[in-house]
Design a protein around this motif. Structure first.
Motif, mmCIF file in Angstrom:
data_model
loop_
_atom_site.group_PDB
_atom_site.id
_atom_site.type_symbol
_atom_site.label_atom_id
_atom_site.label_comp_id
_atom_site.label_asym_id
_atom_site.label_seq_id
_atom_site.Cartn_x
_atom_site.Cartn_y
_atom_site.Cartn_z
ATOM 1 N N PHE A 103 0.836 -1.211 0.000
ATOM 2 C CA PHE A 103 0.000 0.000 0.000
ATOM 3 C C PHE A 103 0.865 1.254 0.000
ATOM 4 N N GLY A 104 1.898 1.284 0.838
ATOM 5 C CA GLY A 104 2.761 2.453 0.905
ATOM 6 C C GLY A 104 3.518 2.705 -0.388
ATOM 7 N N VAL A 106 2.632 1.945 -3.510
ATOM 8 C CA VAL A 106 1.779 2.468 -4.583
ATOM 9 C C VAL A 106 1.411 3.924 -4.328
ATOM 10 N N MET A 107 1.302 4.317 -3.056
ATOM 11 C CA MET A 107 1.027 5.725 -2.746
ATOM 12 C C MET A 107 2.190 6.614 -3.198
ATOM 13 N N LEU A 108 3.411 6.165 -2.957
ATOM 14 C CA LEU A 108 4.577 6.934 -3.402
ATOM 15 C C LEU A 108 4.602 7.091 -4.917
ATOM 16 N N ILE A 110 2.003 6.892 -7.186
ATOM 17 C CA ILE A 110 0.923 7.672 -7.819
ATOM 18 C C ILE A 110 0.957 9.148 -7.423
ATOM 19 N N PHE A 111 1.609 9.475 -6.292
ATOM 20 C CA PHE A 111 1.668 10.872 -5.872
ATOM 21 C C PHE A 111 3.033 11.515 -6.135
ATOM 22 N N GLY A 130 9.116 4.669 -4.661
ATOM 23 C CA GLY A 130 7.887 3.876 -4.644
ATOM 24 C C GLY A 130 8.072 2.511 -5.270
ATOM 25 N N ARG A 195 -0.744 6.839 -13.738
ATOM 26 C CA ARG A 195 -1.000 6.856 -12.297
ATOM 27 C C ARG A 195 -2.263 6.063 -11.958
ATOM 28 N N ALA A 199 -2.688 2.850 -9.441
ATOM 29 C CA ALA A 199 -3.521 3.075 -8.251
ATOM 30 C C ALA A 199 -4.414 1.880 -7.913
ATOM 31 N N ALA A 202 -3.931 -0.680 -4.898
ATOM 32 C CA ALA A 202 -4.122 -0.329 -3.486
ATOM 33 C C ALA A 202 -5.260 -1.140 -2.872
#
Length: 494
Positions: A103-104, A106-108, A110-111, A130, A195, A199, A202
């Motif tokens: 989870f962490g 994929v956040m890195l 996409i953002f 990421g 992105r 995403a 997640a």
């Protein structure tokens, strides 16, 4: 039952074919295999996302190769660390840690800032970070999930239960290909569309975390840590009482014999037979990667474009790789407990190497621009993926989950996966450049390695099908497994 089965297997009560225990085992495998699904999606999403991502972020070929390869290199570290972590804190808790990393990571990704075709060093660094976090999670899942399933499964169906993780992996890759194609067709291939592709993963990461909170720990790990009552209780949820008691007694005997003995790295460094089997495991993991299977899963669209397809044709045709991978995985699961592992490996490598040679020939016969070139390459690569998934991918991960003794199973699997993922990362890094050099030449190089792989398996890889983990452990630790392997080579020549 395969050659070399001992009285230990014969002494166990017959396994139930149906019932609540089999349903419970099935549920555990479904939840754990979400780790494989994430493994598959995170490796497959690059195939289709890498083009728009490179265009949007202004990446050159080397930078793109580094972003894609970073997952493989990080997965090598993740496999090694997670194997040791699983030995220390348990298989279940290790999988929970991996869900957080999925989870962490994929956040890195996409953002990460940047876009518009202009290279942004900060955005590139965040994107790379990421991918590294995702790689740690992918490598960890490749080690821990098969071990967890193998230790919970009865030996008669261990291959098909453990192999479900590989089916989940290819299902995740197929899901990535389909999602990429749908997004590319409906949204387009420009801007930040990549992105959205990343995403999606997640969602299964959250499902894995909350699902594993309700799953049991490996009974074999519990026995090793002295938690025998809990181990027996777990076994009784997935076996009949008589079968659970009989298996528990065999596990406890091995654990008692090894109490006070060196474990983990200490055991590995002081036993030449354990060193040998880890070397064989590392070699087998590298051979699997050197078939080029993950090259197709990462750069399949690029291969098809090199063969003459347009980018949109390539991303749609790419779905066929995922479809046949799933079909091959289903066939493999059906045969996993019917055909010996060694035979499966040799058949698979023979078929994949043949496909590589035929791609080399096809690209020589049909020059660039010839209408038959792209169809010939597509058909042969589809045949390669089908052969790989039917005979090699599932069997390799199952074999690695079976062969190592309990006290160093996570470490041994982790070391093997480390070398496999390291080779994966190296191939991913050089593949864009190799494909730019020569499509046919690249497959020709893979064919040469395939021939060497067949010789390696025939000479060094022992059989594991039809044996309990405890019987295998005894033969591996004493070196008896090598005598059995030599007799199997003689038997195969007759």
């Amino acid at each position: 039952m395969s050659h070399g089965a001992s009285a230990a297997e014969e002494a166990l009560p017959q396994l139930e074919k149906i019932g609540p225990h089999r349903k419970r085992l099935g549920l555990i495998s479904v939840v754990a295999c979400l780790g494989g699904l994430l493994f598959g999606y995170d490796t497959g999403v690059a195939n289709g996302a890498e083009g728009p991502m490179a265009q949007d972020l202004g990446l050159n070929l080397l930078q793109l190769g580094l972003v894609i390869a970073s997952l493989g290199f990080a997965a090598a570290i993740g496999a090694l660390l997670a194997g040791s972590l699983a030995d220390a804190i348990g298989r279940r808790r290790a999988i929970l840690v991996l869900a957080v990393l999925f989870f962490g990571g994929v956040m890195l990704v996409i953002f990460s800032p940047g876009g518009g075709g202009v290279f942004d060093p900060v955005g590139f660094a965040m994107l790379l970070s990421g991918r590294i976090v995702l790689g740690l999670a992918v490598g960890g899942a490749s080690s821990v999930v098969p071990i967890y399933l193998a230790e919970l499964a009865p030996y008669e169906i261990r291959g098909s239960i453990t192999g479900r993780n590989e089916l989940a992996i290819v299902s995740g890759q197929l899901a990535a290909f389909v999602v990429n194609a749908l997004i590319a067709v409906t949204v387009g291939e420009t801007g930040g569309v990549w992105r959205l592709m990343f995403a999606v993963c997640a969602i299964p990461a959250l499902c894995l975390f909350f699902g594993m909170l309700r799953m049991p720990e490996s009974p074999r790990w519990l026995v090793e840590k002295g938690r025998t009552e809990r181990a027996l209780a777990v076994l009784e949820t997935v076996r009949s009482k008589s079968r659970a008691k009989a298996e528990f007694e065999q596990i406890a005997i091995i654990a008692e014999e090894e109490s006070g003995a060196k474990i983990g790295l200490g055991a590995l460094l002081t036993n030449k037979w354990l060193l040998r089997i880890v070397a064989v495991g590392a070699g087998l993991a590298m051979i699997q990667q050197l078939t080029g299977i993950n090259t197709i899963m990462y750069f399949g669209s690029r291969v098809l474009e090199q063969a003459g397809m347009t980018p949109q044709q390539a991303v749609l045709a790419n779905i066929s790789f995922g479809v046949v991978a799933v079909i091959g995985g289903i066939i493999a699961l059906r045969n996993m407990d019917r055909i010996d592992r060694r035979k499966t490996f040799i058949i698979g490598l023979s078929l994949t190497t043949t496909c590589h040679v035929l791609v080399l020939i096809a690209t020589a016969v049909f020059p660039e621009g010839h209408p038959a070139r792209m169809w010939a390459v597509l058909i042969l690569v589809v045949a390669f993926v089908l052969s790989m998934q039917t005979f090699l991918n599932i069997a390799v991960w199952v074999w690695l989950a079976e062969i190592f003794p309990l006290h160093m199973r996570g470490l041994g699997f982790g070391i093997s996966a480390f070398f496999g993922w390291g080779m994966n990362g190296l191939l991913a890094f050089v593949m864009p450049t190799l494909l730019e050099w020569s499509l046919g030449g690249t497959f020709g190089l893979l064919a040469v390695v395939g021939v060497l792989g067949i010789l390696f398996i025939y000479r060094f890889v022992p059989e594991t099908r039809g044996r309990t983990l405890e019987a295998l452990e005894e033969d591996v630790t004493t070196g008896t497994i090598n005598i059995i392997t030599a007799s199997q080579r003689v038997h195969s020549r007759r």
